[in-house]
Design an enzyme around this catalytic site. Structure first.
Site, PDB file in Angstrom:
ATOM      1  N   TRP A 114      35.679 -34.349 -36.142  1.00 18.15           N
ATOM      2  CA  TRP A 114      35.456 -33.976 -34.756  1.00 18.15           C
ATOM      3  C   TRP A 114      34.507 -34.946 -34.075  1.00 18.15           C
ATOM      4  CZ3 TRP A 114      37.965 -31.863 -31.139  1.00 18.15           C
ATOM      5  CH2 TRP A 114      37.345 -31.383 -29.980  1.00 18.15           C
ATOM      6  N   TYR A 124      26.808 -31.093 -28.023  1.00 23.39           N
ATOM      7  CA  TYR A 124      28.089 -30.385 -27.969  1.00 23.39           C
ATOM      8  C   TYR A 124      27.923 -28.966 -28.513  1.00 23.39           C
ATOM      9  CZ  TYR A 124      32.772 -28.934 -29.363  1.00 23.39           C
ATOM     10  OH  TYR A 124      33.919 -28.210 -29.551  1.00 23.39           O
ATOM     11  N   GLU A 164      41.885 -31.471 -29.818  1.00 17.59           N
ATOM     12  CA  GLU A 164      42.205 -30.940 -31.150  1.00 17.59           C
ATOM     13  C   GLU A 164      43.451 -31.628 -31.713  1.00 17.59           C
ATOM     14  OE1 GLU A 164      40.282 -29.109 -32.927  1.00 17.59           O
ATOM     15  OE2 GLU A 164      38.978 -28.159 -31.445  1.00 17.59           O
TER      16      GLU A 164
END
Length: 187
Positions: free
Chosen positions: A48, A18, A40
């Site tokens: 995350w 990522y 988000e």
């Protein structure tokens, strides 16, 4: 030769991929911007990496982040999402996603695209910061404060300044790669 990466992603292959391929790369298309807004939203209060591990499940559950479809979700679809163990089953976040999809399209009508709206907060080009240690990067900025305030004024949910700054980092509105990271000069 080993690449130096930002410290926050090291040690997890998914995180590293990522970081190497997506994080901090400027995103201008509305569909991808919306995807990151959803992710988000669900990340609020969580890590995350938790969201990244469930990203494909979110894609399947939320019609590949098609904001036009999400804006039309009825209670039966919301009930199904609340039963989907593959995503974060938070009632407030699911409802916020539907509301935010509707408001996303209102901004598109007003500005021509959501991208024009959001990138307007940084004059259409990424801000390149000089972060030496990711732990010292700010959680918010004056710009994320202004963006958050404007989105909230428009009715968006789960768009606090910290969430919006993370969104700005993820979509390349700001380059917060550490200056020693191999991606710092690439994005």
């Amino acid at each position: 030769m080993e690449k130096h990466r930002c410290g926050w992603c090291e040690g997890d292959a998914l995180y590293e991929t990522y970081h190497d391929e997506e994080w901090g790369v400027p995103v201008y298309d509305d569909a991808t911007i919306f995807e990151f807004l959803i992710l988000e939203t669900f990340q609020a209060g969580l890590s995350w990496i938790t969201i990244l591990r469930k990203r494909e499940n979110f894609r399947a559950a939320f019609d590949h982040f098609d904001y036009k479809k999400i804006a039309e979700y009825q209670q039966d679809k919301i009930d199904a999402l609340l039963q989907d163990a593959g995503i974060i089953r938070n009632k407030l976040k699911i409802h916020a996603t539907v509301t935010n999809a509707q408001l996303f399209m209102e901004i598109q009508k007003e500005f021509g695209s959501f991208s024009k709206y959001i990138w307007g907060f940084v004059d259409g080009k990424p801000i390149k910061n000089s972060v030496k240690d990711y732990k010292k990067a700010p959680p918010t900025t004056v710009i994320s404060d202004a963006l958050s305030k404007d989105l909230k004024r428009r009715g968006f949910k789960f768009v606090g300044s910290t969430i919006m700054y993370a969104h700005m980092q993820a979509t390349g509105m700001v380059n917060d790669h550490e200056i020693g990271c191999f991606r710092y000069n690439e994005v």
